[in-house]
Design an enzyme around this catalytic site. Structure first.
Site, PDB file in Angstrom:
ATOM      1  N   SER A 137       0.940  -1.081  -0.148  1.00  0.00           N
ATOM      2  CA  SER A 137       0.054  -0.028   0.107  1.00  0.00           C
ATOM      3  C   SER A 137       0.947   1.179   0.103  1.00  0.00           C
ATOM      4  O   SER A 137       2.194   1.332   0.655  1.00  0.00           O
ATOM      5  CB  SER A 137      -0.922  -0.111   1.364  1.00  0.00           C
ATOM      6  OG  SER A 137      -1.292   1.228   1.796  1.00  0.00           O
ATOM      7  N   TYR A 161      -2.055  -1.238  11.110  1.00  0.00           N
ATOM      8  CA  TYR A 161      -2.496  -1.550   9.540  1.00  0.00           C
ATOM      9  C   TYR A 161      -0.922  -1.390   8.691  1.00  0.00           C
ATOM     10  O   TYR A 161      -0.627  -2.268   7.883  1.00  0.00           O
ATOM     11  CB  TYR A 161      -3.590  -1.046   8.785  1.00  0.00           C
ATOM     12  CG  TYR A 161      -3.931  -1.263   7.415  1.00  0.00           C
ATOM     13  CD1 TYR A 161      -3.905  -2.562   7.050  1.00  0.00           C
ATOM     14  CD2 TYR A 161      -3.363  -0.221   6.328  1.00  0.00           C
ATOM     15  CE1 TYR A 161      -3.996  -2.783   5.715  1.00  0.00           C
ATOM     16  CE2 TYR A 161      -3.501  -0.625   5.166  1.00  0.00           C
ATOM     17  CZ  TYR A 161      -3.655  -1.602   4.727  1.00  0.00           C
ATOM     18  OH  TYR A 161      -3.793  -1.875   3.348  1.00  0.00           O
ATOM     19  N   LYS A 165       1.955  -4.007   6.736  1.00  0.00           N
ATOM     20  CA  LYS A 165       2.413  -3.744   5.117  1.00  0.00           C
ATOM     21  C   LYS A 165       3.882  -3.657   5.156  1.00  0.00           C
ATOM     22  O   LYS A 165       4.553  -4.593   4.340  1.00  0.00           O
ATOM     23  CB  LYS A 165       1.478  -2.693   4.391  1.00  0.00           C
ATOM     24  CG  LYS A 165       0.298  -2.970   4.273  1.00  0.00           C
ATOM     25  CD  LYS A 165      -0.035  -4.131   3.382  1.00  0.00           C
ATOM     26  CE  LYS A 165      -1.489  -4.614   3.516  1.00  0.00           C
ATOM     27  NZ  LYS A 165      -1.694  -5.667   2.827  1.00  0.00           N
TER      28      LYS A 165
END
Ligand code: NAD
Ligand code: WQD
Length: 351
Positions: A137, A161, A165
């Site tokens: 991302s 989050y 990643k």
């Protein structure tokens, strides 16, 4: 040629399944349906006229995952260990993705995203499947010092989050150092929006949407009464946030272009998947009004904690090395989102 798609019933996964099937790949989906519906896969089959093999499984369940890989493995005289797995690559979408929720539930996010990925990698290694496309991302760039963002910009994250990643990217790089026969594409998505042009599949968030376009779509269809625009005092042309919105079908096509790259043994490769153009929240509201021929009532609200003013990609590396370029405009994105939303006001659930 067979691809395992983890999280294939989800938003980006289902659109990628359409592209895979339309490009002649066989597709095996592994998804626990934690954030998706089986109906999405039925509709992918209807759109493409092709079949998907589906396993409703959590990727953290190692024995079930091994059973799946084992089902595609046969004894072979040519291979060193006399076993040959017919899975050519894995596209790994499965994961939890809501930034705010990750702050409230960090352990769930680390377990699902990190442990899930580790389990998947262990099983892939066991069966000699060493080609992987990973959903990363633009969040790994944090608040960039300059724009557009290139792949070699410094990385920083501010929430669990985003940390999952970045950690997974690091884990994958370590794995490749330990065994250079792995080939891994880290695809950093910008802001995926839109829906398949058929209007049969699209983004179907459970509960109140966190992201801009699904929120606007639910205002347009009457499920929500107005949009909160989080800040109109950013240092941007109209004061609202600027993002690189990319049509989900363009994004899906990027995955299809990453596969042949993996088969050239490139090691770990990183690509931005964005359009290279920034559009403001207000521009999106206006484009959606045009697409839906409805007013989108909005109020200007406080800035949302953690938001940055502007973010858009330099996608030229993907264009150069993958021969991939996003072609759809924000008007296409809003038209296709509206087509999906108006025909499926309650998403995949029955009315
Ligand atoms: P999504 O929630 O629609 O899809 C994820 C899918 O994974 C769902 O079908 C869910 O049921 C499944 N899943 C989750 N945990 C699982 C587990 N442990 N085992 C098996 N299946 C599991 O999300 P999406 O928008 O399609 O995103 C796909 C991937 O792309 C995610 O990894 C996400 O972090 C990443 N990504 C998304 C965006 C975005 O804005 N949508 C942006 C950048 C990166
Ligand atoms: C876009 C713009 C908001 C909702 C998120 C994740 C990122 C990535 C993509 C996974 C911002 C504004 C939004 C609303 C608004 N996901 N907005 N009212 O925050 O750029 O990125 O999704 O990897 O990690 O953080 O996307 O759609 O939430 O917001 O004004 O109700 O819309 O402030 O400027 P974001 P978004």
């Amino acid at each position: 040629m067979k691809i395992v798609v983890t999280g294939g019933a989800g938003y980006i996964g289902s659109h990628t399944c359409v592209e895979l099937l339309e490009n002649g790949w066989e597709v095996v989906v592994v998804d626990n349906l934690a954030n998706s519906s089986f109906e999405a896969l039925k509709r992918v089959e209807e759109i493409t006229g092709k079949k998907i093999e589906f396993y409703q499984t959590d990727i953290r369940d190692k024995s079930k995952l091994s059973e799946i890989f084992s089902a595609y493995t046969s004894n072979s005289e040519t291979s060193e260990n006399h076993q040959k797995c017919s899975i050519d690559a894995v596209i790994h979408f499965a994961g939890l993705k809501a930034v705010g929720e990750s702050v409230a539930l960090p352990l769930e996010y680390y377990s699902n995203n990190i442990t899930g990925t580790l389990t998947l990698l262990e099983v892939m290694k066991q069966y000699g499947v060493k080609n992987l496309v990973f959903s990363s991302s633009a969040t790994v760039y944090g608040d960039p010092h300059t724009l557009p963002i290139k792949e070699n910009f410094p990385l920083s994250v501010t929430n669990p989050y985003g940390r999952t990643k970045l950690m997974i990217e690091e884990i994958l790089k370590d794995l490749h150092v330990s065994d250079p026969s792995w080939n891994i594409a880290l695809l950093r998505y910008f802001n995926p929006v839109g829906a398949d042009s058929s209007g049969r599949i699209g983004e179907d968030p459970f509960g109140i949407p966190n992201n801009l376009i699904p929120y606007i779509a639910q205002v347009a269809v009457g499920r929500l009464s107005f949009l909160n625009i989080f800040g109109d005092d950013y240092n941007t042309p109209d004061g609202t946030g600027v993002r690189d919105f990319i049509h989900v079908s363009d994004l899906a096509a990027g995955h299809i272009k990453a596969l042949p790259k993996l088969f050239t043994n490139p090691g770990v490769v990183v690509y931005n998947l964005g359009t290279g153009k920034g559009h403001s929240v207000m521009e999106l509201v206006r484009s959606f009004e045009k697409a839906s021929d409805r007013k989108i009532p909005f109020k200007i609200a406080q800035r949302r904690a953690g938001d940055i003013a502007a973010c858009y990609a330099d996608p030229s590396k993907a264009e150069r090395e993958l021969d991939w370029k996003a072609v759809r405009t924000i008007d296409d994105m809003c038209r296709d989102t509206w087509n999906w939303q108006k025909n499926n006001p309650n998403g995949f659930r029955k009315d």
